[in-house]
Design a protein around this motif. Structure first.
Motif, PDB file in Angstrom:
ATOM      1  N   SER A   1       3.932  -1.334   0.547  1.00  0.00           N
ATOM      2  CA  SER A   1       2.556  -0.712   0.670  1.00  0.00           C
ATOM      3  C   SER A   1       1.933  -1.281  -0.745  1.00  0.00           C
ATOM      4  O   SER A   1       2.467  -1.231  -1.718  1.00  0.00           O
ATOM      5  CB  SER A   1       2.766   0.578   0.287  1.00  0.00           C
ATOM      6  OG  SER A   1       1.448   1.303   0.372  1.00  0.00           O
ATOM      7  N   PRO A   2       0.532  -1.465  -0.610  1.00  0.00           N
ATOM      8  CA  PRO A   2      -0.535  -1.848  -1.528  1.00  0.00           C
ATOM      9  C   PRO A   2      -1.097  -0.907  -2.295  1.00  0.00           C
ATOM     10  O   PRO A   2      -1.650  -0.739  -3.187  1.00  0.00           O
ATOM     11  CB  PRO A   2      -1.541  -2.976  -1.313  1.00  0.00           C
ATOM     12  CG  PRO A   2      -1.503  -2.355   0.156  1.00  0.00           C
ATOM     13  CD  PRO A   2       0.007  -1.811   0.607  1.00  0.00           C
ATOM     14  N   VAL A   3      -0.568   0.505  -1.870  1.00  0.00           N
ATOM     15  CA  VAL A   3      -1.197   1.699  -2.155  1.00  0.00           C
ATOM     16  C   VAL A   3       0.141   2.507  -2.544  1.00  0.00           C
ATOM     17  O   VAL A   3       0.968   2.728  -1.977  1.00  0.00           O
ATOM     18  CB  VAL A   3      -1.747   2.733  -1.114  1.00  0.00           C
ATOM     19  CG1 VAL A   3      -2.222   3.837  -1.337  1.00  0.00           C
ATOM     20  CG2 VAL A   3      -3.054   1.679  -0.424  1.00  0.00           C
ATOM     21  N   VAL A   4      -0.317   2.947  -3.885  1.00  0.00           N
ATOM     22  CA  VAL A   4       0.715   3.934  -4.517  1.00  0.00           C
ATOM     23  C   VAL A   4       0.067   5.022  -5.252  1.00  0.00           C
ATOM     24  O   VAL A   4      -0.893   4.991  -6.221  1.00  0.00           O
ATOM     25  CB  VAL A   4       1.662   3.056  -5.697  1.00  0.00           C
ATOM     26  CG1 VAL A   4       2.343   3.707  -6.612  1.00  0.00           C
ATOM     27  CG2 VAL A   4       2.305   1.856  -5.280  1.00  0.00           C
ATOM     28  N   GLY A   5       0.721   6.179  -4.664  1.00  0.00           N
ATOM     29  CA  GLY A   5       0.240   7.458  -5.309  1.00  0.00           C
ATOM     30  C   GLY A   5      -1.306   7.736  -4.866  1.00  0.00           C
ATOM     31  O   GLY A   5      -2.101   8.121  -5.685  1.00  0.00           O
ATOM     32  N   GLY A   6      -1.670   7.245  -3.779  1.00  0.00           N
ATOM     33  CA  GLY A   6      -2.866   7.391  -3.436  1.00  0.00           C
ATOM     34  C   GLY A   6      -4.270   6.485  -3.705  1.00  0.00           C
ATOM     35  O   GLY A   6      -5.308   6.683  -3.794  1.00  0.00           O
ATOM     36  N   ALA A   7      -3.672   5.444  -4.698  1.00  0.00           N
ATOM     37  CA  ALA A   7      -4.815   4.542  -4.991  1.00  0.00           C
ATOM     38  C   ALA A   7      -4.141   2.968  -4.999  1.00  0.00           C
ATOM     39  O   ALA A   7      -2.814   2.915  -4.980  1.00  0.00           O
ATOM     40  CB  ALA A   7      -4.802   4.638  -6.801  1.00  0.00           C
ATOM     41  N   PRO A   8      -5.061   2.000  -4.791  1.00  0.00           N
ATOM     42  CA  PRO A   8      -4.485   0.671  -4.709  1.00  0.00           C
ATOM     43  C   PRO A   8      -3.760   0.326  -6.054  1.00  0.00           C
ATOM     44  O   PRO A   8      -4.231   0.613  -7.236  1.00  0.00           O
ATOM     45  CB  PRO A   8      -5.755  -0.183  -4.684  1.00  0.00           C
ATOM     46  CG  PRO A   8      -6.915   0.819  -4.445  1.00  0.00           C
ATOM     47  CD  PRO A   8      -6.460   1.969  -4.714  1.00  0.00           C
TER      48      PRO A   8
END
Ligand SMILES: O=c1nc2n(C[C@H](O)[C@H](O)[C@H](O)CO)c3cc(O)ccc3cc-2c(=O)[nH]1
Length: 330
Positions: A241-248
């Motif tokens: 995933s390039p998204v972590v904790g709802g942010a890129p």
């Protein structure tokens, strides 16, 4: 020998590959690079993602920036500006210019981009086989409101929209305005570059690094035949995933995700790829709660640290992606 195919954009893909090379030093790695970011400026063909991959893996990258050359100078750009020749918003350095001159010269002499890339790589020795997704011209354009450009033409109402080149959206506008659509112009008529479909068919595993799912991996998948070849290869396809904790993690992927109607969450990106393509998905430990919803979508999911802080942390991410691939295969 394990054969790994990696679909990659620029900075995220390049850093992941550095970790993968360290995690799997004996593997034969083929990288299919995005060319939708390519732009023609000053009469030269510039391939930012291929160059970022080549410079990062070949030891020539500007580490702080993640793109362009280390120890760069900007004399040519300054001289062009003195003639009033721009654009000034795209930072092309002198060392980098040399790459674009060689590339453009070879293309003018009739060599396809894949052959040119191979020739450039004989200098950089990236330790992977680097293939452009296609030898055909594909350019990602982003549809924005004309008002956001601050230059409405006479007769254009408040509602008018215009397509700008991806680099203008990303670099000049810093993705600060709404993107209404992202279009890989030319992709529908493009053919995979020589070696792309063969590499996928011969792969033991296909990896999607934490690259932008829309303008990097999405553009590669938009070349007819590539998505189908991956789905038909019958080998594990694992993404990070390039998204972590709802942010890129880096960049401005959220802007282009909303343009294609995808929420900026690790689970939504997995569902966007879909279980028809993706067998396994790694999310960061902060997104552990999203594991069940990804699994419900038919994609095996694990939560592991996904911050690419240095080669060892990135190598561990790569190891985890290969482990998940083995789990899926079993
Ligand atoms: O943010 C920037 N990114 C620049 N990038 C990076 C590039 O715009 C994007 O990060 C990628 O296209 C997205 O993958 C360059 C890459 C190159 O290979 C050559 C020149 C540039 C110039 C810039 C620039 O001026 N500003």
């Amino acid at each position: 020998m394990q054969r790994i195919v990696v679909l990659a954009g620029g900075i995220g893909g390049a850093r992941f590959l550095r970790g993968l090379k360290s995690a799997a030093p004996d593997a034969e790695i083929t990288v299919i690079g995005n060319t939708g970011d390519d732009i023609h400026l000053f009469g030269l063909k510039i391939c930012p993602d291929l160059d970022t991959l080549m410079y990062t893996l070949g030891g020539g990258i500007h580490e702080g920036q993640g793109w362009g050359r280390a120890d760069e100078t900007f004399v040519v750009k300054e001289e062009l500006a003195a003639y009033g020749v721009g654009p000034g918003w795209f930072g092309l350095g002198d060392r980098d210019f040399a790459t674009h001159i060689v590339r453009t010269q070879m293309i003018a002499a009739g060599y396809p981009l894949s052959a040119v890339t191979e020739a450039l790589c004989t200098r950089w020795q990236p330790g992977v086989r680097l293939l452009p997704m296609t030898d055909d011209r594909v350019e990602t354009h982003v549809l924005i409101d004309t008002a956001d450009l601050g230059e409405s033409a006479p007769g254009e109402g408040a509602e008018s929209r215009r397509a700008v080149h991806f680099q203008e959206y990303w670099v000049r506008l810093r993705a600060s305005v709404d993107a209404h659509a992202v279009v890989p112009v030319g992709a529908d008529a493009a053919k995979p570059a020589p070696g792309v479909l063969e590499a996928i068919a011969d792969a033991d595993v296909v990896l999607f690094p934490p690259s932008n799912p829309v303008v990097s991996i999405g553009t590669i998948l938009a070349v007819p035949g590539i998505r189908e070849a991956i789905a038909d290869a019958g080998v594990p396809v694992v993404g990070l995933s390039p998204v972590v904790g709802g942010a890129p993690v880096r960049g401005m992927a959220d802007k282009v995700l909303s343009a294609v109607g995808v929420e900026t969450t690790a689970a939504a990106v997995a569902r966007h790829y879909g279980s028809g393509l993706l067998d396994g998905w790694l999310v960061d430990t902060v997104d552990e709660d999203s594991v069940p919803s990804v699994q419900e979508a038919g994609i095996r999911c694990r939560a592991v640290p996904l911050m690419m802080n240095g080669t060892e942390a990135t190598a561990e991410m790569a190891r985890q992606s290969l482990l998940l691939a083995e789990e899926v295969r079993a």
